[in-house]
Design a protein around this motif. Structure first.
Motif, PDB file in Angstrom:
ATOM      1  N   LYS A  93     -10.114 -28.436  14.720  1.00 56.54           N
ATOM      2  CA  LYS A  93     -10.814 -27.568  15.679  1.00 56.54           C
ATOM      3  C   LYS A  93     -11.638 -28.408  16.657  1.00 56.54           C
ATOM      4  N   ARG A  94     -12.280 -29.424  16.152  1.00 57.46           N
ATOM      5  CA  ARG A  94     -13.072 -30.297  17.029  1.00 57.46           C
ATOM      6  C   ARG A  94     -12.162 -30.996  18.037  1.00 57.46           C
ATOM      7  N   ARG A  95     -11.001 -31.446  17.583  1.00 59.42           N
ATOM      8  CA  ARG A  95     -10.039 -32.116  18.458  1.00 59.42           C
ATOM      9  C   ARG A  95      -9.591 -31.183  19.582  1.00 59.42           C
ATOM     10  N   TRP A  96      -9.349 -29.899  19.232  1.00 58.00           N
ATOM     11  CA  TRP A  96      -8.876 -28.942  20.234  1.00 58.00           C
ATOM     12  C   TRP A  96     -10.001 -28.482  21.163  1.00 58.00           C
ATOM     13  N   SER A  97     -11.249 -28.578  20.735  1.00 59.85           N
ATOM     14  CA  SER A  97     -12.351 -28.180  21.615  1.00 59.85           C
ATOM     15  C   SER A  97     -12.772 -29.329  22.534  1.00 59.85           C
ATOM     16  N   ASP A  98     -12.396 -30.561  22.183  1.00 62.40           N
ATOM     17  CA  ASP A  98     -12.715 -31.726  22.994  1.00 62.40           C
ATOM     18  C   ASP A  98     -11.511 -32.665  22.969  1.00 62.40           C
ATOM     19  N   PHE A  99     -10.674 -32.582  24.001  1.00 63.15           N
ATOM     20  CA  PHE A  99      -9.430 -33.355  24.049  1.00 63.15           C
ATOM     21  C   PHE A  99      -9.661 -34.867  24.053  1.00 63.15           C
ATOM     22  N   SER A 139       1.595 -32.072  16.594  1.00 65.03           N
ATOM     23  CA  SER A 139       0.539 -32.300  17.581  1.00 65.03           C
ATOM     24  C   SER A 139       1.116 -32.707  18.930  1.00 65.03           C
ATOM     25  N   ALA A 140       2.156 -33.533  18.920  1.00 68.87           N
ATOM     26  CA  ALA A 140       2.788 -33.951  20.172  1.00 68.87           C
ATOM     27  C   ALA A 140       3.324 -32.739  20.927  1.00 68.87           C
ATOM     28  N   LEU A 141       4.069 -31.891  20.232  1.00 69.30           N
ATOM     29  CA  LEU A 141       4.624 -30.696  20.863  1.00 69.30           C
ATOM     30  C   LEU A 141       3.510 -29.770  21.344  1.00 69.30           C
ATOM     31  N   SER A 142       2.497 -29.576  20.530  1.00 63.77           N
ATOM     32  CA  SER A 142       1.391 -28.692  20.911  1.00 63.77           C
ATOM     33  C   SER A 142       0.661 -29.198  22.146  1.00 63.77           C
ATOM     34  N   SER A 143       0.531 -30.515  22.272  1.00 64.64           N
ATOM     35  CA  SER A 143      -0.123 -31.063  23.462  1.00 64.64           C
ATOM     36  C   SER A 143       0.719 -30.800  24.711  1.00 64.64           C
ATOM     37  N   ILE A 144       2.036 -30.832  24.576  1.00 63.63           N
ATOM     38  CA  ILE A 144       2.935 -30.524  25.698  1.00 63.63           C
ATOM     39  C   ILE A 144       2.821 -29.042  26.056  1.00 63.63           C
ATOM     40  N   LEU A 145       2.835 -28.184  25.039  1.00 60.13           N
ATOM     41  CA  LEU A 145       2.714 -26.749  25.304  1.00 60.13           C
ATOM     42  C   LEU A 145       1.393 -26.440  26.009  1.00 60.13           C
ATOM     43  N   ASN A 146       0.313 -27.122  25.606  1.00 57.27           N
ATOM     44  CA  ASN A 146      -0.986 -26.936  26.253  1.00 57.27           C
ATOM     45  C   ASN A 146      -0.959 -27.404  27.709  1.00 57.27           C
ATOM     46  N   PHE A 148       1.483 -27.228  29.851  1.00 60.52           N
ATOM     47  CA  PHE A 148       2.142 -26.238  30.697  1.00 60.52           C
ATOM     48  C   PHE A 148       1.506 -24.855  30.595  1.00 60.52           C
ATOM     49  N   ASP A 149       0.750 -24.618  29.520  1.00 59.05           N
ATOM     50  CA  ASP A 149       0.020 -23.368  29.353  1.00 59.05           C
ATOM     51  C   ASP A 149      -1.356 -23.705  28.785  1.00 59.05           C
ATOM     52  N   PRO A 150      -2.346 -23.931  29.648  1.00 56.41           N
ATOM     53  CA  PRO A 150      -3.678 -24.340  29.181  1.00 56.41           C
ATOM     54  C   PRO A 150      -4.341 -23.359  28.213  1.00 56.41           C
ATOM     55  N   ASP A 151      -3.830 -22.128  28.127  1.00 58.67           N
ATOM     56  CA  ASP A 151      -4.365 -21.182  27.146  1.00 58.67           C
ATOM     57  C   ASP A 151      -3.895 -21.490  25.730  1.00 58.67           C
ATOM     58  N   PHE A 152      -2.866 -22.347  25.582  1.00 54.87           N
ATOM     59  CA  PHE A 152      -2.411 -22.761  24.252  1.00 54.87           C
ATOM     60  C   PHE A 152      -3.485 -23.664  23.675  1.00 54.87           C
ATOM     61  N   GLY A 153      -4.092 -23.214  22.561  1.00 57.83           N
ATOM     62  CA  GLY A 153      -5.204 -23.965  21.985  1.00 57.83           C
ATOM     63  C   GLY A 153      -5.182 -23.999  20.471  1.00 57.83           C
ATOM     64  N   TYR A 154      -6.364 -24.108  19.905  1.00 54.55           N
ATOM     65  CA  TYR A 154      -6.521 -24.265  18.454  1.00 54.55           C
ATOM     66  C   TYR A 154      -5.804 -23.175  17.660  1.00 54.55           C
ATOM     67  N   GLU A 155      -6.037 -21.911  18.009  1.00 53.39           N
ATOM     68  CA  GLU A 155      -5.421 -20.803  17.261  1.00 53.39           C
ATOM     69  C   GLU A 155      -3.898 -20.868  17.321  1.00 53.39           C
ATOM     70  N   ASP A 156      -3.364 -21.233  18.490  1.00 50.30           N
ATOM     71  CA  ASP A 156      -1.914 -21.353  18.639  1.00 50.30           C
ATOM     72  C   ASP A 156      -1.383 -22.508  17.789  1.00 50.30           C
ATOM     73  N   PHE A 157      -2.112 -23.626  17.812  1.00 49.54           N
ATOM     74  CA  PHE A 157      -1.721 -24.762  16.985  1.00 49.54           C
ATOM     75  C   PHE A 157      -1.710 -24.375  15.510  1.00 49.54           C
ATOM     76  N   MET A 158      -2.755 -23.668  15.070  1.00 54.23           N
ATOM     77  CA  MET A 158      -2.832 -23.279  13.664  1.00 54.23           C
ATOM     78  C   MET A 158      -1.724 -22.289  13.298  1.00 54.23           C
ATOM     79  N   ARG A 159      -1.269 -21.489  14.262  1.00 54.78           N
ATOM     80  CA  ARG A 159      -0.170 -20.551  14.000  1.00 54.78           C
ATOM     81  C   ARG A 159       1.122 -21.304  13.678  1.00 54.78           C
ATOM     82  N   ILE A 160       1.351 -22.436  14.328  1.00 53.96           N
ATOM     83  CA  ILE A 160       2.621 -23.140  14.160  1.00 53.96           C
ATOM     84  C   ILE A 160       2.517 -24.398  13.293  1.00 53.96           C
ATOM     85  N   VAL A 161       1.318 -24.728  12.806  1.00 55.94           N
ATOM     86  CA  VAL A 161       1.118 -25.996  12.101  1.00 55.94           C
ATOM     87  C   VAL A 161       2.045 -26.141  10.887  1.00 55.94           C
TER      88      VAL A 161
END
Length: 191
Positions: A93-99, A139-146, A148-161
């Protein structure tokens, strides 16, 4: 003419294996190689790229064999460098709140995103109008998704982790992102 990128997050690895680069797939993960190949066999894939990590290469190996294609590795597509400490929900969560945050010896999501998107842009530039598989990591894929869609964040990452493997299609018109479509995943217990 659209360029289609099929990102394939690796199947389940042996989590206790210490070396990140050579970490193998678990027996269940190895069985999922066939499922990934099955999901990609009607996608008319032209070229395969991948992280140089064993679990990602192995996950897309069945699909590459189906198409009689070689897999091109790109060091920039590797997973985030893991530092000292545990990879728990608080740290994630800290990582996703501060890139720019990273643990001692680790890599920030900002750094991860920069190098993965740079690789993706080169792949798009070199393969216009083609159907491409890219073997990747969570994490690599999630960073790419973010990216192209800056709304992709912590909750989205946790959904697919825990989705191992996970296939998602991203369509591009030239270098312009058009849309994303989730194709397949297997849910695993992770974290």
């Amino acid at each position: 003419m659209l360029t289609k990128i099929f990102f394939v997050r690796h199947a389940e690895p042996v989590h206790s294996f210490k070396d990140d680069r050579t970490r193998p797939l678990s027996p269940e993960g190895a069985a999922d190689i066939r499922a990934v190949a099955e999901k990609l066999k009607d996608k008319a894939i032209d070229v395969f790229y991948c992280s140089p990590y064993k679990r990602s290469l192995d996950t897309i190996s069945g699909a590459a064999a189906f198409y009689g294609a070689a897999i091109r590795t790109d060091e920039r597509l590797r997973e985030r460098e893991v530092g000292e400490g545990h990879n728990d929900k608080y740290i994630i969560k800290r990582r996703w709140s501060d890139f720019d945050f990273h643990e001692q010896g680790g890599e920030s999501l900002n750094s991860l995103q920069r190098r993965n998107v740079e690789a993706l842009k080169d792949i798009l530039n070199d393969n216009p109008g083609k159907n491409i598989v890219i073997g990747t990591h969570g994490s690599a894929l999630s960073s790419i998704l973010n990216y192209f869609d800056p709304d992709f964040g912590y909750e989205d990452f946790m959904r697919i982790v825990g989705w191992m493997p996970f296939i998602i299609e991203l369509d591009f018109d030239g270098a312009k992102f058009v849309k994303a479509h989730e194709i397949f995943h297997r849910e695993k217990n992770y974290l």
